[in-house]
Design a protein around this motif. Structure first.
Motif, short mmCIF file in Angstrom:
data_model
loop_
_atom_site.label_atom_id
_atom_site.label_comp_id
_atom_site.label_asym_id
_atom_site.label_seq_id
_atom_site.Cartn_x
_atom_site.Cartn_y
_atom_site.Cartn_z
N GLU A 116 0.87 -1.17 0.00
CA GLU A 116 0.00 0.00 0.00
C GLU A 116 0.91 1.22 0.00
O GLU A 116 1.49 1.58 1.02
N ILE A 117 1.04 1.82 -1.17
CA ILE A 117 1.84 3.03 -1.33
C ILE A 117 1.01 3.99 -2.18
O ILE A 117 0.91 3.84 -3.39
N GLY A 118 0.40 4.96 -1.51
CA GLY A 118 -0.54 5.87 -2.16
C GLY A 118 -1.79 6.00 -1.32
O GLY A 118 -1.78 5.81 -0.11
N TRP A 119 -2.90 6.34 -1.96
CA TRP A 119 -4.19 6.54 -1.30
C TRP A 119 -5.07 5.31 -1.49
O TRP A 119 -5.27 4.86 -2.61
N TYR A 120 -5.64 4.81 -0.38
CA TYR A 120 -6.47 3.61 -0.43
C TYR A 120 -7.67 3.77 0.48
O TYR A 120 -7.62 4.51 1.48
N PRO A 121 -8.78 3.06 0.17
CA PRO A 121 -9.99 3.18 1.01
C PRO A 121 -9.77 2.62 2.40
O PRO A 121 -9.02 1.66 2.60
N LEU A 122 -10.44 3.23 3.36
CA LEU A 122 -10.43 2.80 4.75
C LEU A 122 -11.86 2.52 5.18
O LEU A 122 -12.78 3.25 4.82
N HIS A 123 -12.04 1.45 5.95
CA HIS A 123 -13.38 1.05 6.40
C HIS A 123 -13.37 0.98 7.93
O HIS A 123 -12.67 0.14 8.50
N MET A 186 5.10 15.19 1.80
CA MET A 186 4.66 14.28 0.76
C MET A 186 5.50 14.43 -0.51
O MET A 186 5.86 13.43 -1.15
N HIS A 187 5.83 15.65 -0.87
CA HIS A 187 6.69 15.86 -2.04
C HIS A 187 8.04 15.16 -1.83
O HIS A 187 8.57 14.53 -2.75
N ARG A 188 8.59 15.25 -0.63
CA ARG A 188 9.87 14.62 -0.35
C ARG A 188 9.75 13.09 -0.42
O ARG A 188 10.62 12.42 -0.98
N TRP A 189 8.68 12.55 0.13
CA TRP A 189 8.49 11.10 0.09
C TRP A 189 8.33 10.61 -1.35
O TRP A 189 8.85 9.55 -1.71
N VAL A 190 7.61 11.38 -2.17
CA VAL A 190 7.40 10.97 -3.55
C VAL A 190 8.71 10.97 -4.32
O VAL A 190 8.97 10.09 -5.15
N VAL A 191 9.57 11.94 -4.04
CA VAL A 191 10.87 12.01 -4.73
C VAL A 191 11.79 10.88 -4.26
O VAL A 191 12.33 10.12 -5.06
N HIS A 192 11.96 10.76 -2.95
CA HIS A 192 12.93 9.80 -2.42
C HIS A 192 12.41 8.37 -2.45
O HIS A 192 13.21 7.42 -2.40
N GLY A 193 11.11 8.20 -2.52
CA GLY A 193 10.54 6.86 -2.54
C GLY A 193 10.08 6.40 -3.90
O GLY A 193 9.39 5.37 -4.01
N ALA A 194 10.46 7.14 -4.96
CA ALA A 194 9.94 6.84 -6.30
C ALA A 194 10.28 5.42 -6.76
O ALA A 194 9.52 4.82 -7.52
N HIS A 195 11.41 4.86 -6.30
CA HIS A 195 11.79 3.52 -6.72
C HIS A 195 10.80 2.47 -6.23
O HIS A 195 10.75 1.36 -6.78
N PHE A 197 7.54 2.79 -6.39
CA PHE A 197 6.28 2.87 -7.11
C PHE A 197 6.11 1.73 -8.12
O PHE A 197 5.04 1.54 -8.69
N GLU A 198 7.20 0.97 -8.34
CA GLU A 198 7.12 -0.18 -9.24
C GLU A 198 6.65 -1.44 -8.52
O GLU A 198 6.40 -2.47 -9.15
N LEU A 199 6.53 -1.40 -7.21
CA LEU A 199 6.10 -2.56 -6.45
C LEU A 199 4.63 -2.87 -6.73
O LEU A 199 3.84 -1.96 -7.02
N PRO A 200 4.23 -4.14 -6.66
CA PRO A 200 2.84 -4.51 -6.98
C PRO A 200 1.84 -3.86 -6.02
O PRO A 200 1.98 -3.97 -4.81
N GLY A 201 0.89 -3.14 -6.60
CA GLY A 201 -0.12 -2.47 -5.81
C GLY A 201 0.17 -1.01 -5.53
O GLY A 201 -0.72 -0.29 -5.07
N ALA A 202 1.40 -0.56 -5.80
CA ALA A 202 1.76 0.84 -5.53
C ALA A 202 1.17 1.75 -6.60
O ALA A 202 0.98 1.35 -7.75
N GLN A 203 0.92 2.98 -6.24
CA GLN A 203 0.39 3.98 -7.16
C GLN A 203 1.52 4.90 -7.64
O GLN A 203 2.48 5.14 -6.89
N PRO A 204 1.42 5.42 -8.86
CA PRO A 204 2.45 6.35 -9.35
C PRO A 204 2.43 7.65 -8.57
O PRO A 204 1.42 8.04 -7.96
N GLY A 205 3.56 8.36 -8.59
CA GLY A 205 3.71 9.57 -7.79
C GLY A 205 2.66 10.62 -8.06
O GLY A 205 2.22 11.32 -7.15
N ARG A 206 2.23 10.76 -9.31
CA ARG A 206 1.23 11.79 -9.61
C ARG A 206 -0.08 11.54 -8.87
O ARG A 206 -0.80 12.49 -8.52
#
Length: 237
Positions: A116-123, A186-195, A197-206
């Motif tokens: 889970e890397i990005g925005w996901y539903p919570l219940h 969040m901008h810093r996490w998106v830059v430094h954690g961009a690698h 985003f290729e993991l299964p289930g992760a969302q792209p930085g945009r």
């Protein structure tokens, strides 16, 4: 700066440039001082929280299962202090996972390798709904989740990692997601954690940044209510 005139919250961070972000801002506005410690950099943890009003243990890129790391073992064992003294304790992501390990639960990756890397539903569960209104979407940045510790109360779930928020006793809380990120963080996490985003289930930085425009207001409002529930002081939201 720590002042004897205001109650202190112990803030546990795990990297040199880490910040308590929005959690820190809200606690300061509520009248607390922050006592920041970074165990990976050699900072000691207090033997008692008698001089603190509570503690927040934040996340980090390491795993709660990295038992070869001295600070992971030390910090996981240290959680006995707030639990024994019945002090308010909040664990966020890694902090929640270390709390789960301390309580005898398990921290593991998804059986299909999903993250889970990005925005996901919570219940929210029924118990969670009794406490407050929860956001529909929350921000994540993790590759592992946790089991529900024995005698803990599940407050919120998700589809990929079912245990997202819990309460243990009256004072200890754990959440898997992140409400503390400022826009700059969040901008810093998106830059430094961009690698990642290729993991299964992760969302792209945009999608991380675009989702913030839609859902962050609700997450911020929830965080203020959540901190007020934990620490008992009105939070500016």
């Amino acid at each position: 700066m720590i002042s004897g005139k205001r109650p202190q919250i112990l803030i546990v961070l795990h990297q040199e440039n880490s910040s308590p972000g929005r959690v820190g801002h809200m606690l300061i506005e509520a009248g607390y001082d922050l006592d920041v410690r970074r165990p990976p950099l050699g900072d000691p943890l207090p033997q008692t929280l008698s001089n603190h009003a509570g503690a927040v243990v934040f996340g980090g890129p390491m795993s709660a299962n990295d038992h070869h790391e001295e600070f992971i073992r030390r910090e996981t064992d240290w959680l006995a202090v707030p639990l024994k003294e019945d002090k308010p304790l909040l664990g966020i992501c890694l902090g929640a996972q270390m709390l789960v390990n301390h309580l005898g639960g398990k921290v593991n990756g998804h059986h299909e390798g999903l993250v889970e890397i990005g925005w996901y539903p919570l219940h929210a569960t029924e118990e969670g709904k009794k406490l407050m209104h929860w956001p529909e979407m929350v921000y994540h940045f993790h590759r592992e989740g946790f089991s529900l510790p024995r005698d803990a109360t599940l407050l919120a779930t998700s589809d990929t990692y079912p245990n997202q928020a819990f309460r243990y006793g009256d004072k200890a809380w754990g959440i898997q997601f992140h409400g503390e990120l400022t826009r700059m963080m969040m901008h810093r996490w998106v830059v430094h954690g961009a690698h990642r985003f290729e993991l299964p289930g992760a969302q792209p930085g945009r999608d991380h940044l675009g989702g913030r425009l839609i859902w962050d207001m609700h997450l911020k409002r929830w965080l203020g209510e959540f901190l007020e529930t934990i620490f008992g002081r009105p939070i500016v939201r």
